[in-house]
Motif scaffolding. Structure first.
Motif, PDB file in Angstrom:
ATOM      1  N   MET A   1       0.831  -1.180   0.000  1.00  0.00           N
ATOM      2  CA  MET A   1       0.000   0.000   0.000  1.00  0.00           C
ATOM      3  C   MET A   1       0.884   1.256   0.000  1.00  0.00           C
ATOM      4  SD  MET A   1      -3.333   0.859   2.320  1.00  0.00           S
ATOM      5  CE  MET A   1      -4.201  -0.575   1.769  1.00  0.00           C
ATOM      6  N   ARG A   2       2.023   1.173   0.701  1.00  0.00           N
ATOM      7  CA  ARG A   2       2.952   2.302   0.713  1.00  0.00           C
ATOM      8  C   ARG A   2       3.401   2.640  -0.694  1.00  0.00           C
ATOM      9  NH1 ARG A   2       8.149   2.486   0.045  1.00  0.00           N
ATOM     10  NH2 ARG A   2       8.524   0.289   0.397  1.00  0.00           N
ATOM     11  N   GLU A   3       3.764   1.632  -1.451  1.00  0.00           N
ATOM     12  CA  GLU A   3       4.233   1.854  -2.818  1.00  0.00           C
ATOM     13  C   GLU A   3       3.109   2.350  -3.723  1.00  0.00           C
ATOM     14  OE1 GLU A   3       5.961  -1.959  -3.636  1.00  0.00           O
ATOM     15  OE2 GLU A   3       7.935  -1.308  -2.931  1.00  0.00           O
ATOM     16  N   GLN A   4       1.892   1.863  -3.519  1.00  0.00           N
ATOM     17  CA  GLN A   4       0.754   2.319  -4.320  1.00  0.00           C
ATOM     18  C   GLN A   4       0.490   3.810  -4.113  1.00  0.00           C
ATOM     19  OE1 GLN A   4      -2.408  -0.220  -3.012  1.00  0.00           O
ATOM     20  NE2 GLN A   4      -1.761  -1.948  -4.282  1.00  0.00           N
ATOM     21  N   HIS A   5       0.833   4.311  -2.943  1.00  0.00           N
ATOM     22  CA  HIS A   5       0.646   5.728  -2.630  1.00  0.00           C
ATOM     23  C   HIS A   5       1.924   6.535  -2.866  1.00  0.00           C
ATOM     24  CE1 HIS A   5      -3.004   4.244  -0.690  1.00  0.00           C
ATOM     25  NE2 HIS A   5      -3.440   5.474  -0.799  1.00  0.00           N
ATOM     26  N   ASN A   6       2.890   5.908  -3.512  1.00  0.00           N
ATOM     27  CA  ASN A   6       4.158   6.558  -3.859  1.00  0.00           C
ATOM     28  C   ASN A   6       4.853   7.195  -2.661  1.00  0.00           C
ATOM     29  OD1 ASN A   6       4.032   5.962  -6.695  1.00  0.00           O
ATOM     30  ND2 ASN A   6       2.469   7.554  -6.854  1.00  0.00           N
ATOM     31  N   LEU A   7       4.850   6.480  -1.540  1.00  0.00           N
ATOM     32  CA  LEU A   7       5.556   6.943  -0.351  1.00  0.00           C
ATOM     33  C   LEU A   7       6.831   6.133  -0.190  1.00  0.00           C
ATOM     34  CD1 LEU A   7       2.866   7.287   2.477  1.00  0.00           C
ATOM     35  CD2 LEU A   7       4.186   9.105   1.427  1.00  0.00           C
ATOM     36  N   SER A   8       7.909   6.805   0.112  1.00  0.00           N
ATOM     37  CA  SER A   8       9.153   6.101   0.405  1.00  0.00           C
ATOM     38  C   SER A   8       9.086   5.569   1.830  1.00  0.00           C
ATOM     39  CB  SER A   8      10.341   7.055   0.271  1.00  0.00           C
ATOM     40  OG  SER A   8      10.305   8.021   1.308  1.00  0.00           O
ATOM     41  N   GLN A   9       9.982   4.659   2.145  1.00  0.00           N
ATOM     42  CA  GLN A   9      10.053   4.155   3.514  1.00  0.00           C
ATOM     43  C   GLN A   9      10.351   5.303   4.470  1.00  0.00           C
ATOM     44  OE1 GLN A   9      12.858   0.889   3.588  1.00  0.00           O
ATOM     45  NE2 GLN A   9      11.325  -0.573   2.876  1.00  0.00           N
ATOM     46  N   SER A  10      11.199   6.227   4.051  1.00  0.00           N
ATOM     47  CA  SER A  10      11.541   7.378   4.891  1.00  0.00           C
ATOM     48  C   SER A  10      10.327   8.262   5.159  1.00  0.00           C
ATOM     49  CB  SER A  10      12.641   8.217   4.236  1.00  0.00           C
ATOM     50  OG  SER A  10      13.815   7.476   4.129  1.00  0.00           O
ATOM     51  N   GLU A  11       9.537   8.519   4.129  1.00  0.00           N
ATOM     52  CA  GLU A  11       8.345   9.353   4.304  1.00  0.00           C
ATOM     53  C   GLU A  11       7.345   8.689   5.254  1.00  0.00           C
ATOM     54  OE1 GLU A  11       7.948  11.697   0.063  1.00  0.00           O
ATOM     55  OE2 GLU A  11       7.536   9.535   0.099  1.00  0.00           O
ATOM     56  N   LEU A  40      -1.080   0.165  12.861  1.00  0.00           N
ATOM     57  CA  LEU A  40      -2.117  -0.144  11.871  1.00  0.00           C
ATOM     58  C   LEU A  40      -3.196   0.924  11.857  1.00  0.00           C
ATOM     59  CD1 LEU A  40      -2.515  -4.002  12.309  1.00  0.00           C
ATOM     60  CD2 LEU A  40      -1.203  -2.760  10.572  1.00  0.00           C
ATOM     61  N   ASN A  41      -3.556   1.434  13.020  1.00  0.00           N
ATOM     62  CA  ASN A  41      -4.548   2.505  13.082  1.00  0.00           C
ATOM     63  C   ASN A  41      -4.019   3.750  12.379  1.00  0.00           C
ATOM     64  OD1 ASN A  41      -7.133   3.547  14.206  1.00  0.00           O
ATOM     65  ND2 ASN A  41      -5.727   4.966  15.218  1.00  0.00           N
ATOM     66  N   GLN A  42      -2.765   4.093  12.638  1.00  0.00           N
ATOM     67  CA  GLN A  42      -2.165   5.271  11.997  1.00  0.00           C
ATOM     68  C   GLN A  42      -2.040   5.063  10.482  1.00  0.00           C
ATOM     69  OE1 GLN A  42      -1.805   7.949  13.765  1.00  0.00           O
ATOM     70  NE2 GLN A  42      -1.083   9.164  12.060  1.00  0.00           N
ATOM     71  N   LEU A  43      -1.692   3.855  10.063  1.00  0.00           N
ATOM     72  CA  LEU A  43      -1.609   3.554   8.628  1.00  0.00           C
ATOM     73  C   LEU A  43      -2.977   3.710   7.962  1.00  0.00           C
ATOM     74  CD1 LEU A  43       0.747   0.446   8.734  1.00  0.00           C
ATOM     75  CD2 LEU A  43       1.257   2.662   7.674  1.00  0.00           C
ATOM     76  N   ALA A  44      -4.026   3.277   8.640  1.00  0.00           N
ATOM     77  CA  ALA A  44      -5.379   3.423   8.096  1.00  0.00           C
ATOM     78  C   ALA A  44      -5.731   4.897   7.918  1.00  0.00           C
ATOM     79  CB  ALA A  44      -6.392   2.737   8.996  1.00  0.00           C
ATOM     80  N   ILE A  45      -5.288   5.732   8.849  1.00  0.00           N
ATOM     81  CA  ILE A  45      -5.516   7.181   8.720  1.00  0.00           C
ATOM     82  C   ILE A  45      -4.709   7.728   7.550  1.00  0.00           C
ATOM     83  CG2 ILE A  45      -5.113   9.409   9.848  1.00  0.00           C
ATOM     84  CD1 ILE A  45      -5.718   7.914  12.535  1.00  0.00           C
ATOM     85  N   ILE A  46      -3.448   7.359   7.460  1.00  0.00           N
ATOM     86  CA  ILE A  46      -2.563   7.856   6.392  1.00  0.00           C
ATOM     87  C   ILE A  46      -3.097   7.465   5.017  1.00  0.00           C
ATOM     88  CG2 ILE A  46      -0.275   7.545   5.342  1.00  0.00           C
ATOM     89  CD1 ILE A  46       0.799   7.259   8.276  1.00  0.00           C
ATOM     90  N   PHE A  47      -3.533   6.219   4.882  1.00  0.00           N
ATOM     91  CA  PHE A  47      -3.964   5.719   3.577  1.00  0.00           C
ATOM     92  C   PHE A  47      -5.472   5.822   3.364  1.00  0.00           C
ATOM     93  CE2 PHE A  47       0.016   3.100   4.216  1.00  0.00           C
ATOM     94  CZ  PHE A  47       0.776   3.862   3.346  1.00  0.00           C
ATOM     95  N   ASP A  48      -6.163   6.429   4.320  1.00  0.00           N
ATOM     96  CA  ASP A  48      -7.607   6.653   4.230  1.00  0.00           C
ATOM     97  C   ASP A  48      -8.342   5.353   3.886  1.00  0.00           C
ATOM     98  OD1 ASP A  48      -9.968   8.141   4.372  1.00  0.00           O
ATOM     99  OD2 ASP A  48      -9.921   8.595   2.226  1.00  0.00           O
ATOM    100  N   CYS A  49      -8.113   4.352   4.736  1.00  0.00           N
ATOM    101  CA  CYS A  49      -8.741   3.049   4.528  1.00  0.00           C
ATOM    102  C   CYS A  49      -9.150   2.489   5.885  1.00  0.00           C
ATOM    103  CB  CYS A  49      -7.785   2.103   3.807  1.00  0.00           C
ATOM    104  SG  CYS A  49      -6.305   1.682   4.747  1.00  0.00           S
TER     105      CYS A  49
END
Length: 61
Positions: A1-11, A40-49
């Motif tokens: 999902m990180r790659e689908q949103h074009n986010l680097s590991q650093s970002e 996981l909760n924070q990732l859901a917020i970041i990726f709006d899922c």
């Protein structure tokens, strides 16, 4: 999902307030490091899922 949103590991590390190394380890199948429920909760917020998008439907065997 990180790659689908074009986010680097650093970002992603900055957004989760973790180290770059943590992201690499969490994404590696060879590492025991994994995201916790807070991550996981924070990732859901970041990726709006839904947090459910990160949890398999059936348990691992």
């Amino acid at each position: 999902m990180r790659e689908q949103h074009n986010l680097s590991q650093s970002e992603l590390a900055v957004r989760l307030d973790v180290s770059n190394g943590f992201i690499g380890q969490a994404e590696s199948s060879r590492s025991p490091t994994k995201y916790n429920l807070n991550h996981l909760n924070q990732l859901a917020i970041i990726f709006d899922c839904s947090i459910k998008d990160f949890i398999p439907e059936k348990p691992f065997k």
